[in-house]
Scaffold this motif. Structure first.
Motif, PDB file in Angstrom:
ATOM      1  N   THR A  54       0.850  -1.192   0.000  1.00 52.91           N
ATOM      2  CA  THR A  54       0.000   0.000   0.000  1.00 52.91           C
ATOM      3  C   THR A  54       0.886   1.243   0.000  1.00 52.91           C
ATOM      4  O   THR A  54       2.116   1.154   0.136  1.00 52.91           O
ATOM      5  CB  THR A  54      -0.934   0.057   1.229  1.00 52.91           C
ATOM      6  N   ASP A  55       0.242   2.391  -0.105  1.00 50.81           N
ATOM      7  CA  ASP A  55       0.946   3.680  -0.029  1.00 50.81           C
ATOM      8  C   ASP A  55       0.559   4.432   1.238  1.00 50.81           C
ATOM      9  O   ASP A  55       0.620   5.664   1.280  1.00 50.81           O
ATOM     10  CB  ASP A  55       0.616   4.534  -1.258  1.00 50.81           C
ATOM     11  N   ASP A  56       0.154   3.715   2.269  1.00 49.02           N
ATOM     12  CA  ASP A  56      -0.258   4.327   3.531  1.00 49.02           C
ATOM     13  C   ASP A  56       0.826   5.303   4.010  1.00 49.02           C
ATOM     14  O   ASP A  56       1.950   4.913   4.334  1.00 49.02           O
ATOM     15  CB  ASP A  56      -0.480   3.235   4.579  1.00 49.02           C
ATOM     16  N   ALA A  57       0.468   6.592   4.039  1.00 50.16           N
ATOM     17  CA  ALA A  57       1.445   7.639   4.335  1.00 50.16           C
ATOM     18  C   ALA A  57       1.989   7.555   5.752  1.00 50.16           C
ATOM     19  O   ALA A  57       3.088   8.060   6.027  1.00 50.16           O
ATOM     20  CB  ALA A  57       0.813   9.012   4.106  1.00 50.16           C
ATOM     21  N   ARG A  58       1.266   6.910   6.667  1.00 52.48           N
ATOM     22  CA  ARG A  58       1.745   6.810   8.048  1.00 52.48           C
ATOM     23  C   ARG A  58       3.051   6.030   8.137  1.00 52.48           C
ATOM     24  O   ARG A  58       3.821   6.204   9.092  1.00 52.48           O
ATOM     25  CB  ARG A  58       0.693   6.132   8.925  1.00 52.48           C
ATOM     26  N   PHE A  59       3.305   5.173   7.146  1.00 47.19           N
ATOM     27  CA  PHE A  59       4.479   4.302   7.198  1.00 47.19           C
ATOM     28  C   PHE A  59       5.441   4.565   6.041  1.00 47.19           C
ATOM     29  O   PHE A  59       6.273   3.717   5.714  1.00 47.19           O
ATOM     30  CB  PHE A  59       4.031   2.838   7.195  1.00 47.19           C
ATOM     31  N   SER A  60       5.351   5.760   5.452  1.00 48.37           N
ATOM     32  CA  SER A  60       6.205   6.073   4.293  1.00 48.37           C
ATOM     33  C   SER A  60       7.690   6.027   4.638  1.00 48.37           C
ATOM     34  O   SER A  60       8.514   5.653   3.800  1.00 48.37           O
ATOM     35  CB  SER A  60       5.839   7.447   3.723  1.00 48.37           C
ATOM     36  N   GLN A  61       8.031   6.390   5.880  1.00 50.83           N
ATOM     37  CA  GLN A  61       9.447   6.411   6.264  1.00 50.83           C
ATOM     38  C   GLN A  61      10.061   5.018   6.336  1.00 50.83           C
ATOM     39  O   GLN A  61      11.290   4.872   6.364  1.00 50.83           O
ATOM     40  CB  GLN A  61       9.599   7.096   7.613  1.00 50.83           C
ATOM     41  N   PHE A  62       9.223   3.985   6.338  1.00 48.85           N
ATOM     42  CA  PHE A  62       9.728   2.624   6.461  1.00 48.85           C
ATOM     43  C   PHE A  62       9.851   1.902   5.110  1.00 48.85           C
ATOM     44  O   PHE A  62      10.255   0.756   5.064  1.00 48.85           O
ATOM     45  CB  PHE A  62       8.826   1.816   7.388  1.00 48.85           C
ATOM     46  N   ARG A  63       9.485   2.592   4.027  1.00 52.18           N
ATOM     47  CA  ARG A  63       9.550   1.970   2.704  1.00 52.18           C
ATOM     48  C   ARG A  63      10.871   2.307   2.010  1.00 52.18           C
ATOM     49  O   ARG A  63      11.444   3.362   2.230  1.00 52.18           O
ATOM     50  CB  ARG A  63       8.386   2.439   1.829  1.00 52.18           C
ATOM     51  N   MET A  64      11.294   1.375   1.161  1.00 52.74           N
ATOM     52  CA  MET A  64      12.459   1.595   0.311  1.00 52.74           C
ATOM     53  C   MET A  64      12.039   1.401  -1.139  1.00 52.74           C
ATOM     54  O   MET A  64      11.038   0.730  -1.414  1.00 52.74           O
ATOM     55  CB  MET A  64      13.589   0.616   0.672  1.00 52.74           C
ATOM     56  N   PRO A  65      12.800   1.974  -2.067  1.00 55.24           N
ATOM     57  CA  PRO A  65      12.455   1.766  -3.492  1.00 55.24           C
ATOM     58  C   PRO A  65      12.471   0.281  -3.831  1.00 55.24           C
ATOM     59  O   PRO A  65      13.328  -0.471  -3.357  1.00 55.24           O
ATOM     60  CB  PRO A  65      13.579   2.522  -4.229  1.00 55.24           C
ATOM     61  N   LYS A  66      11.521  -0.139  -4.662  1.00 58.53           N
ATOM     62  CA  LYS A  66      11.468  -1.542  -5.065  1.00 58.53           C
ATOM     63  C   LYS A  66      12.607  -1.852  -6.031  1.00 58.53           C
ATOM     64  O   LYS A  66      12.996  -1.011  -6.854  1.00 58.53           O
ATOM     65  CB  LYS A  66      10.120  -1.863  -5.700  1.00 58.53           C
ATOM     66  N   ARG A  67      13.150  -3.056  -5.907  1.00 56.80           N
ATOM     67  CA  ARG A  67      14.251  -3.492  -6.749  1.00 56.80           C
ATOM     68  C   ARG A  67      13.958  -4.905  -7.241  1.00 56.80           C
ATOM     69  O   ARG A  67      13.180  -5.627  -6.621  1.00 56.80           O
ATOM     70  CB  ARG A  67      15.577  -3.496  -5.960  1.00 56.80           C
ATOM     71  N   ARG A  68      14.623  -5.280  -8.321  1.00 53.58           N
ATOM     72  CA  ARG A  68      14.546  -6.679  -8.734  1.00 53.58           C
ATOM     73  C   ARG A  68      15.212  -7.529  -7.654  1.00 53.58           C
ATOM     74  O   ARG A  68      16.238  -7.129  -7.101  1.00 53.58           O
ATOM     75  CB  ARG A  68      15.269  -6.894 -10.070  1.00 53.58           C
ATOM     76  N   PRO A  69      14.658  -8.702  -7.328  1.00 61.77           N
ATOM     77  CA  PRO A  69      15.249  -9.525  -6.266  1.00 61.77           C
ATOM     78  C   PRO A  69      16.746  -9.782  -6.465  1.00 61.77           C
ATOM     79  O   PRO A  69      17.511  -9.748  -5.502  1.00 61.77           O
ATOM     80  CB  PRO A  69      14.443 -10.824  -6.355  1.00 61.77           C
TER      81      PRO A  69
END
Length: 285
Positions: A209-224
């Motif tokens: 999801t794009d839940d803004a409350r947890f934006s600081q915990f996301r990293m850019p998606k990468r190929r495995p």
């Protein structure tokens, strides 16, 4: 009787968001990359009534001997006592494993499953002996989401056996207080994916999801295949930190209440063996 730890609910979820997650009220993240393994865990230990007993509990350990360098992590109920004496530990998985490792130190290691089976059989014998203590039962919990759970504990192994990357899962369990032989399962490496144990609700929120409350915990998606050890360390840390937040407790109180304390993170690589990540070694109790 008391036991210290948390119930383990072995429900495996596959996602396109970079993590496979088993719901449980503890947090462990295991990742295999091109350069080696990353293993991260929270530091919370609870009484089975839910009281927090420590936020500095070590859950990741190492085995290093000829032909074998692995990290093992522990989930479940590693410590239990008789019903009438909470201060008497009749079984402690954390201290029993090094004894078994020492006994196996001179054993020629051929594969990780073979080694794990030998170690698991020794631990299971100690579990059998512990049950002979008066007023002692194996841990058994009825959980809100999964009903009756008779798993005692899980061990997860990540590392190298004779220079080959390997993974293993061991389950100790009983059925109606009848101890069963341990389950020993090799696991796929899942290059670049995180195998998570913790809150699947939080896994979904962070990775899908794009839940803004947890934006600081996301990293850019990468190929495995492009996930580096540095990436894996940081993403594991962020996932566990997210599970510790008040917002996470609101979203998933059943599982996130058991997640907290000091996050410790280790790597296992062919060149350096087992190493703690800088500033992420366990804290002294």
């Amino acid at each position: 009787m008391a036991f210290f730890g948390d119930p383990v609910m072995p429900v495996f979820w596959a996602t396109g968001g970079g993590m496979l997650c088993t719901p449980m009220p503890t947090a462990i993240v295991r990742t295999y990359t091109q350069s080696g393994f990353v293993i991260a865990a929270d530091g919370r230990k609870r009484h089975h009534h839910g009281t927090v007993r420590s936020d500095k509990q070590q859950k990741i350990f190492s085995i290093e001997q000829t032909g074998l360098v692995v990290a093992y992590s522990i989930a479940g109920n590693p410590i239990f006592t008789p019903e009438d004496n909470d201060d008497l530990q009749v079984f402690n998985l954390i201290t029993e494993i090094p004894k078994a490792v020492q006994t196996l130190a001179s054993t020629l290691v051929t594969t990780l499953p073979e080694y794990g089976k030998a170690l698991a059989d020794m631990i299971n014998e100690r579990l059998r002996q512990a049950k002979e203590t008066p007023n002692t039962d194996y841990p058994e919990i009825t959980t809100q989401s999964h009903g009756l759970d008779s798993t005692i504990a899980y061990l997860f192994f990540d590392g190298y056996c004779n220079e080959r990357p390997s993974r293993l899962q061991i389950r100790f369990f009983h059925e109606g207080q009848d101890l069963k032989p341990p389950e020993v399962f090799p696991q796929d490496l899942f290059l670049g994916y995180h195998i998570g144990y913790g809150s699947d609700i939080m896994r979904y929120i962070i990775f899908e999801t794009d839940d803004a409350r947890f934006s600081q915990f996301r990293m850019p998606k990468r190929r495995p295949a492009d996930v580096t050890i540095t990436d894996a360390v940081e993403e594991a840390r962020r996932f566990i930190e997210a599970c510790k937040t008040p917002e996470a407790l609101t979203e998933d109180p059943e599982h996130c209440a058991g997640i907290g304390g000091h996050i410790h993170i280790a790597t296992v690589t062919p060149s350096r063996g087992f190493r703690w990540v800088k500033d992420r070694a366990p804290l002294a109790e």
